[in-house]
Write a protein that holds these residues in place. Structure first.
Motif, PDB file in Angstrom:
ATOM      1  N   ILE A  20       0.817  -1.084   0.144  1.00  0.00           N
ATOM      2  CA  ILE A  20      -0.006   0.096  -0.155  1.00  0.00           C
ATOM      3  C   ILE A  20       1.092   1.231  -0.045  1.00  0.00           C
ATOM      4  CG2 ILE A  20      -1.474   1.377   1.498  1.00  0.00           C
ATOM      5  CD1 ILE A  20      -2.744  -1.556   2.132  1.00  0.00           C
ATOM      6  N   ALA A  21       1.873   1.329   0.817  1.00  0.00           N
ATOM      7  CA  ALA A  21       2.864   2.359   0.722  1.00  0.00           C
ATOM      8  C   ALA A  21       3.550   2.545  -0.452  1.00  0.00           C
ATOM      9  CB  ALA A  21       4.149   2.079   1.896  1.00  0.00           C
ATOM     10  N   VAL A  22       3.926   1.429  -1.285  1.00  0.00           N
ATOM     11  CA  VAL A  22       4.440   1.741  -2.529  1.00  0.00           C
ATOM     12  C   VAL A  22       3.336   2.169  -3.567  1.00  0.00           C
ATOM     13  CG1 VAL A  22       5.613   0.422  -4.570  1.00  0.00           C
ATOM     14  CG2 VAL A  22       6.377   0.060  -2.296  1.00  0.00           C
ATOM     15  N   ALA A  23       2.195   1.678  -3.314  1.00  0.00           N
ATOM     16  CA  ALA A  23       1.093   2.141  -4.417  1.00  0.00           C
ATOM     17  C   ALA A  23       0.724   3.609  -3.921  1.00  0.00           C
ATOM     18  CB  ALA A  23      -0.144   1.300  -3.998  1.00  0.00           C
ATOM     19  N   VAL A  24       0.801   4.137  -2.791  1.00  0.00           N
ATOM     20  CA  VAL A  24       0.619   5.597  -2.774  1.00  0.00           C
ATOM     21  C   VAL A  24       1.790   6.419  -3.199  1.00  0.00           C
ATOM     22  CG1 VAL A  24       0.659   7.397  -0.691  1.00  0.00           C
ATOM     23  CG2 VAL A  24      -0.890   5.374  -0.573  1.00  0.00           C
ATOM     24  N   ILE A  25       2.988   5.923  -3.313  1.00  0.00           N
ATOM     25  CA  ILE A  25       3.944   6.576  -3.809  1.00  0.00           C
ATOM     26  C   ILE A  25       4.154   6.712  -5.267  1.00  0.00           C
ATOM     27  CG2 ILE A  25       6.657   6.495  -4.093  1.00  0.00           C
ATOM     28  CD1 ILE A  25       6.624   5.321  -1.255  1.00  0.00           C
ATOM     29  N   LEU A  26       3.501   5.572  -6.036  1.00  0.00           N
ATOM     30  CA  LEU A  26       3.630   5.523  -7.325  1.00  0.00           C
ATOM     31  C   LEU A  26       2.212   6.449  -7.803  1.00  0.00           C
ATOM     32  CD1 LEU A  26       3.972   1.567  -8.000  1.00  0.00           C
ATOM     33  CD2 LEU A  26       5.579   3.409  -8.578  1.00  0.00           C
ATOM     34  N   TRP A  27       1.092   6.520  -6.944  1.00  0.00           N
ATOM     35  CA  TRP A  27       0.149   7.192  -7.411  1.00  0.00           C
ATOM     36  C   TRP A  27       0.685   8.790  -7.118  1.00  0.00           C
ATOM     37  CZ3 TRP A  27      -2.135  11.040  -4.513  1.00  0.00           C
ATOM     38  CH2 TRP A  27      -3.333  11.915  -5.191  1.00  0.00           C
ATOM     39  N   ILE A  29       3.592   9.904  -7.544  1.00  0.00           N
ATOM     40  CA  ILE A  29       4.301  10.125  -8.834  1.00  0.00           C
ATOM     41  C   ILE A  29       3.812  10.240 -10.047  1.00  0.00           C
ATOM     42  CG2 ILE A  29       6.172   8.774 -10.424  1.00  0.00           C
ATOM     43  CD1 ILE A  29       7.620   7.771  -7.871  1.00  0.00           C
ATOM     44  N   ALA A  30       2.832   9.597 -10.272  1.00  0.00           N
ATOM     45  CA  ALA A  30       1.987   9.599 -11.479  1.00  0.00           C
ATOM     46  C   ALA A  30       1.140  10.983 -11.413  1.00  0.00           C
ATOM     47  CB  ALA A  30       0.991   8.344 -11.519  1.00  0.00           C
ATOM     48  N   PHE A  31       0.445  11.286 -10.436  1.00  0.00           N
ATOM     49  CA  PHE A  31      -0.283  12.537 -10.050  1.00  0.00           C
ATOM     50  C   PHE A  31       0.637  13.708 -10.219  1.00  0.00           C
ATOM     51  CE2 PHE A  31      -2.079  15.821  -7.739  1.00  0.00           C
ATOM     52  CZ  PHE A  31      -3.461  15.986  -8.299  1.00  0.00           C
ATOM     53  N   GLY A  32       1.846  13.679  -9.754  1.00  0.00           N
ATOM     54  CA  GLY A  32       2.574  14.772  -9.847  1.00  0.00           C
ATOM     55  C   GLY A  32       3.104  15.184 -11.235  1.00  0.00           C
ATOM     56  N   THR A  33       3.560  13.750 -11.744  1.00  0.00           N
ATOM     57  CA  THR A  33       4.017  14.112 -13.364  1.00  0.00           C
ATOM     58  C   THR A  33       2.719  14.538 -14.408  1.00  0.00           C
ATOM     59  OG1 THR A  33       5.354  11.998 -12.889  1.00  0.00           O
ATOM     60  CG2 THR A  33       4.890  12.663 -15.290  1.00  0.00           C
ATOM     61  N   ALA A  34       1.628  14.115 -13.936  1.00  0.00           N
ATOM     62  CA  ALA A  34       0.450  14.500 -14.830  1.00  0.00           C
ATOM     63  C   ALA A  34       0.213  16.064 -14.587  1.00  0.00           C
ATOM     64  CB  ALA A  34      -0.745  13.703 -14.505  1.00  0.00           C
ATOM     65  N   ALA A  35       0.426  16.476 -13.094  1.00  0.00           N
ATOM     66  CA  ALA A  35       0.238  17.670 -12.814  1.00  0.00           C
ATOM     67  C   ALA A  35       1.035  18.747 -13.361  1.00  0.00           C
ATOM     68  CB  ALA A  35       0.251  18.088 -11.310  1.00  0.00           C
ATOM     69  N   PHE A  52       3.049   6.773 -17.108  1.00  0.00           N
ATOM     70  CA  PHE A  52       2.472   5.349 -17.439  1.00  0.00           C
ATOM     71  C   PHE A  52       2.960   4.324 -16.341  1.00  0.00           C
ATOM     72  CE2 PHE A  52       1.862   7.679 -21.615  1.00  0.00           C
ATOM     73  CZ  PHE A  52       0.545   7.307 -21.488  1.00  0.00           C
ATOM     74  N   ARG A  53       4.277   4.335 -16.246  1.00  0.00           N
ATOM     75  CA  ARG A  53       5.111   3.307 -15.351  1.00  0.00           C
ATOM     76  C   ARG A  53       4.394   3.529 -14.101  1.00  0.00           C
ATOM     77  NH1 ARG A  53      11.041   3.611 -17.899  1.00  0.00           N
ATOM     78  NH2 ARG A  53      10.738   2.459 -19.556  1.00  0.00           N
ATOM     79  N   ALA A  54       4.409   4.752 -13.559  1.00  0.00           N
ATOM     80  CA  ALA A  54       3.830   4.774 -12.129  1.00  0.00           C
ATOM     81  C   ALA A  54       2.382   4.387 -11.915  1.00  0.00           C
ATOM     82  CB  ALA A  54       4.035   6.194 -11.564  1.00  0.00           C
ATOM     83  N   ALA A  55       1.608   4.964 -13.072  1.00  0.00           N
ATOM     84  CA  ALA A  55       0.331   4.524 -13.139  1.00  0.00           C
ATOM     85  C   ALA A  55      -0.011   3.009 -13.019  1.00  0.00           C
ATOM     86  CB  ALA A  55      -0.443   5.489 -14.100  1.00  0.00           C
ATOM     87  N   THR A  56       0.472   2.446 -13.970  1.00  0.00           N
ATOM     88  CA  THR A  56       0.520   0.895 -14.206  1.00  0.00           C
ATOM     89  C   THR A  56       1.093   0.226 -12.764  1.00  0.00           C
ATOM     90  OG1 THR A  56       1.050   1.224 -16.520  1.00  0.00           O
ATOM     91  CG2 THR A  56       1.249  -1.140 -15.769  1.00  0.00           C
ATOM     92  N   GLY A  57       2.051   0.583 -12.423  1.00  0.00           N
ATOM     93  CA  GLY A  57       2.426   0.089 -11.022  1.00  0.00           C
ATOM     94  C   GLY A  57       1.343   0.156  -9.900  1.00  0.00           C
ATOM     95  N   PHE A  58       0.896   1.302  -9.836  1.00  0.00           N
ATOM     96  CA  PHE A  58      -0.298   1.890  -8.871  1.00  0.00           C
ATOM     97  C   PHE A  58      -1.260   0.345  -8.995  1.00  0.00           C
ATOM     98  CE2 PHE A  58      -4.305   3.624  -7.968  1.00  0.00           C
ATOM     99  CZ  PHE A  58      -4.302   3.696  -6.682  1.00  0.00           C
ATOM    100  N   LEU A  59      -1.820   0.508 -10.395  1.00  0.00           N
ATOM    101  CA  LEU A  59      -3.021  -0.642 -10.636  1.00  0.00           C
ATOM    102  C   LEU A  59      -2.768  -1.744 -10.725  1.00  0.00           C
ATOM    103  CD1 LEU A  59      -4.341   1.603 -13.650  1.00  0.00           C
ATOM    104  CD2 LEU A  59      -5.243   1.406 -11.518  1.00  0.00           C
ATOM    105  N   LEU A  63      -5.068  -3.754  -7.916  1.00  0.00           N
ATOM    106  CA  LEU A  63      -5.942  -4.992  -8.590  1.00  0.00           C
ATOM    107  C   LEU A  63      -5.507  -6.329  -7.857  1.00  0.00           C
ATOM    108  CD1 LEU A  63      -6.338  -3.747 -12.058  1.00  0.00           C
ATOM    109  CD2 LEU A  63      -8.091  -3.511 -10.187  1.00  0.00           C
ATOM    110  N   SER A  64      -4.006  -6.399  -7.622  1.00  0.00           N
ATOM    111  CA  SER A  64      -3.508  -7.708  -7.070  1.00  0.00           C
ATOM    112  C   SER A  64      -4.014  -7.802  -5.878  1.00  0.00           C
ATOM    113  CB  SER A  64      -1.853  -7.587  -7.167  1.00  0.00           C
ATOM    114  OG  SER A  64      -1.325  -7.680  -8.366  1.00  0.00           O
ATOM    115  N   ILE A  65      -3.959  -6.822  -4.864  1.00  0.00           N
ATOM    116  CA  ILE A  65      -4.307  -7.075  -3.596  1.00  0.00           C
ATOM    117  C   ILE A  65      -6.081  -7.580  -3.381  1.00  0.00           C
ATOM    118  CG2 ILE A  65      -4.946  -5.748  -1.438  1.00  0.00           C
ATOM    119  CD1 ILE A  65      -2.430  -4.153  -1.910  1.00  0.00           C
ATOM    120  N   CYS A  66      -6.727  -6.728  -4.462  1.00  0.00           N
ATOM    121  CA  CYS A  66      -8.434  -6.812  -4.465  1.00  0.00           C
ATOM    122  C   CYS A  66      -8.337  -8.467  -5.118  1.00  0.00           C
ATOM    123  CB  CYS A  66      -8.851  -6.127  -5.667  1.00  0.00           C
ATOM    124  SG  CYS A  66      -9.097  -4.557  -5.007  1.00  0.00           S
TER     125      CYS A  66
END
Length: 176
Positions: A20-27, A29-35, A52-59, A63-66
């Motif tokens: 979850i911590a890694v997912a938050v960090i990736l999110w 990064i993706a959000f910061g890059t998009a902004a 794309f790499r950060a967003a894909t890693g987050f997803l 999705l794997s946890i779910c």
């Protein structure tokens, strides 16, 4: 499959906070890059590859946890069904014997997938069964919106102690 499900449960239970911590960090990064991604007015350029790499890693992590949670939930049902369908000698609810256990047992044998309707569990009942296949302990929590609906929790997996494995509908616990 049961051994693999228990392995996934133990592994996920230990790794989930870090995932979850890694997912938050990736999110972030993706959000910061998009902004901060700037493109000239009218130009059609691609977002940076890191987005794309950060967003894909987050997803993938989310999705794997779910998916692991769903897998464990189904494995828990597979694990407890043989005990529910075996001959049952004793039925206790909150440590007290049940005079007429058949309605409750019939409901438990029909555990179905959860139908979410924006409610939450309220009162809790500990149901202990002694079967020819071994003991079985479940926790039933009454739904806040539908009084004869109970959320079923199974203590055989870490994930299913906190997350329900399904619901049952019964009036057998009314008056308790």
């Amino acid at each position: 499959m049961a051994d693999f499900a228990h392995f996934v449960d133990r592994t996920l239970h230990g790794a989930e906070p870090y995932l979850i911590a890694v997912a938050v960090i990736l999110w972030a990064i993706a959000f910061g890059t998009a902004a901060t991604w700037r493109r000239p007015l009218g130009a059609q350029s691609q977002p940076p590859r890191i987005f794309f790499r950060a967003a894909t890693g987050f997803l993938v992590i989310v999705l794997s946890i779910c998916a692991a949670g769903l897998f464990i939930s189904h494995a828990a049902l597979d694990e407890l069904r043989p005990r529910l369908n075996a001959p049952i000698t004793d039925v206790l609810v909150d440590g007290m014997p049940v005079a007429a256990p058949e309605p409750l047992l019939a409901a438990l044998r029909r555990i179905e997938s959860r139908r979410y309707h924006h409610s939450h569990p309220t009162g809790s009942y500990r149901v202990q069964l002694q079967t020819s296949e071994g003991p079985l302990e479940l926790v039933l929590r009454r739904d806040s919106a539908v009084p004869n609906e109970y959320w079923v929790y199974y203590r055989g997996f870490e994930a299913t102690e906190a997350n329900d494995i399904g619901t049952v509908f019964t009036d057998a616990l009314d008056g308790r």
